[in-house]
Design an enzyme around this catalytic site. Structure first.
Site, PDB file in Angstrom:
ATOM      1  N   SER A  35     -30.177  14.179 -26.188  1.00 11.73           N
ATOM      2  CA  SER A  35     -30.470  14.421 -24.769  1.00 11.73           C
ATOM      3  C   SER A  35     -30.624  13.139 -23.971  1.00 11.73           C
ATOM      4  O   SER A  35     -30.539  13.163 -22.742  1.00 11.73           O
ATOM      5  CB  SER A  35     -31.745  15.249 -24.624  1.00 11.73           C
ATOM      6  OG  SER A  35     -32.840  14.560 -25.177  1.00 11.73           O
ATOM      7  N   ASP A 325     -39.486  15.056 -17.328  1.00  8.74           N
ATOM      8  CA  ASP A 325     -40.155  16.156 -18.017  1.00  8.74           C
ATOM      9  C   ASP A 325     -40.939  15.564 -19.184  1.00  8.74           C
ATOM     10  O   ASP A 325     -40.959  14.340 -19.357  1.00  8.74           O
ATOM     11  CB  ASP A 325     -39.173  17.280 -18.416  1.00  8.74           C
ATOM     12  CG  ASP A 325     -38.225  16.892 -19.546  1.00  8.74           C
ATOM     13  OD1 ASP A 325     -38.469  15.870 -20.226  1.00  8.74           O
ATOM     14  OD2 ASP A 325     -37.241  17.628 -19.763  1.00  8.74           O
ATOM     15  N   HIS A 328     -38.461  13.367 -21.331  1.00  8.99           N
ATOM     16  CA  HIS A 328     -37.318  12.590 -20.838  1.00  8.99           C
ATOM     17  C   HIS A 328     -37.649  11.774 -19.588  1.00  8.99           C
ATOM     18  O   HIS A 328     -38.370  12.248 -18.710  1.00  8.99           O
ATOM     19  CB  HIS A 328     -36.148  13.534 -20.525  1.00  8.99           C
ATOM     20  CG  HIS A 328     -35.728  14.368 -21.696  1.00  8.99           C
ATOM     21  ND1 HIS A 328     -36.153  15.666 -21.866  1.00  8.99           N
ATOM     22  CD2 HIS A 328     -34.948  14.084 -22.762  1.00  8.99           C
ATOM     23  CE1 HIS A 328     -35.639  16.156 -22.990  1.00  8.99           C
ATOM     24  NE2 HIS A 328     -34.904  15.209 -23.554  1.00  8.99           N
TER      25      HIS A 328
END
Ligand SMILES: *[C@@H]1O[C@H](CO)[C@@H](O)[C@H](O)[C@H]1NC(C)=O
Length: 351
Positions: A35, A325, A328
């Protein structure tokens, strides 16, 4: 005076042209990982780990939630732009893009994946070996599109970015009993390093010659890890940070070894640990106000579907936050970190 000014201007423009010219040496950016670099492949697979809904992407062009785990762009986008290529790198599985777009940049990364096959299995995402299978398919398409010779030139001159490993530790080793019953954490680091080596050797056999590998950031300071660190008053989890540094050191030894062993390979370690650590220790120096919690939702534990537009607590200005978040970084953090890596590692090596 006027002449001097014009001459200076001429020199400046010529210098800029030289820089731009040298930057066109990289014809494409090709991305593998998790990610930290996924630009939307998970949108197209059946996993719960997605981010193609608001407020993800709210600071991206058009406020578009693309499947990037950020409010804006991720590091490969900034790298692509710095090398004179397009400002965003499309996801390979995204049907809106075709080989014409992928010829100058393509992303095979999948949020939630790792070096270890059992990591990608946790959230049913794309395992690393399959990212490489997609890359092989891409090579064939590129050859059909541009012809053998031109395609081979792009594939050998392209810059290959790898960024993964966090999930192997945080979503697998420390969360599930399987790997922990087989390996000490040091042995697991060695195991992952071996998997990284195998992957790089395969990429080299397929023609990759310019590679950048990014290991771990201070993952004990991710808001989610702080939230569950009750023992230490929600400070950073020291053990995770130590593991991150240790694993990065092992990757750096691997990089040195491969540079020695594989002719015409140039691989660099784009280690982001220190710059991210610096931002976390002294956020105000970089214009940040909040580092312990993320912008989205309460900022303590939410990511993916829990970070959604129905949550009333999401912050209004993500630029004040280091993390978007609970797992991240924000667009701004990604930009600062990437600029640092560009100046210190990537442009000197490949610019
Ligand atoms: C991971 O899975 C792939 C596909 O099944 C397999 O080829 C590969 O050997 C596996 N890797 C390891 C280290 O077990």
């Amino acid at each position: 005076m006027r002449n001097i000014c014009c001459i200076t201007w001429l020199l400046v423009t010529q210098f800029l042209m030289l820089v731009t010219e040298s930057q066109t040496k990289i014809p494409a950016i090709i991305v593998f990982g998790d990610s930290s670099v996924d630009s939307g492949n998970n949108n197209l697979i059946s996993t719960l780990l997605k981010s193609n809904f608001r407020p993800y992407g709210r600071d991206f062009t058009g406020g578009l939630p693309t499947g990037r785990f950020s409010n804006g762009r991720v590091p490969p986008d900034f790298i692509s732009q710095a090398f004179g290529l397009k400002p965003t790198i499309p996801a390979y599985l995204d049907p809106l893009f075709s080989i014409k777009d992928f010829a100058t940049g393509v992303c095979f990364a999948s949020a939630g994946t790792g070096y270890d096959n059992t990591t990608s299995a946790v959230l049913n995402v794309i395992p690393l070996w399959k990212e490489l299978e997609y890359y092989k398919e891409y090579r064939n398409k590129l050859r059909a599109y541009l012809g053998e010779e031109k395609a081979n030139e792009i594939l050998s001159e392209a810059l290959y970015l790898m960024s993964l490993g966090t999930n192997d530790f945080l979503e697998n080793y420390y969360l599930l009993p399987g790997r922990r019953s087989q390996f000490t954490v040091g042995q697991y680091e060695d195991f992952l390093t071996e998997l990284a080596e195998n992957f790089i050797r395969k990429l080299y056999e397929l023609g990759g010659r310019k590679i950048s590998i990014t290991g771990l950031i201070p993952m004990g300071c991710l808001p989610l890890e702080r939230t569950t660190n009750f023992l230490d008053q929600h400070g950073c989890v020291k053990e995770y940070n130590n593991v991150a540094m240790e694993f990065n050191t092992k990757l750096e030894s691997l990089v040195e070894k491969l540079n020695r062993e594989l002719p015409r390979l140039k691989i660099v370690s784009a280690n982001a640990y220190n710059i991210v650590n610096e931002i976390i220790r002294r956020p105000s120096l970089y214009g940040f106000e909040v580092v312990k919690k993320a912008c989205c939702a309460t900022g303590s534990f939410e990511m993916s579907y829990l970070c959604n537009q129905h949550n009333p607590f999401t912050c209004t200005d993500a630029n004040k936050y280091v993390f978007w978040d609970a797992f991240h970084p924000t667009d701004k953090t990604n930009h600062i970190v990437t600029n640092h890596l560009l100046q210190n590692v990537l442009l000197p090596a490949f610019g």
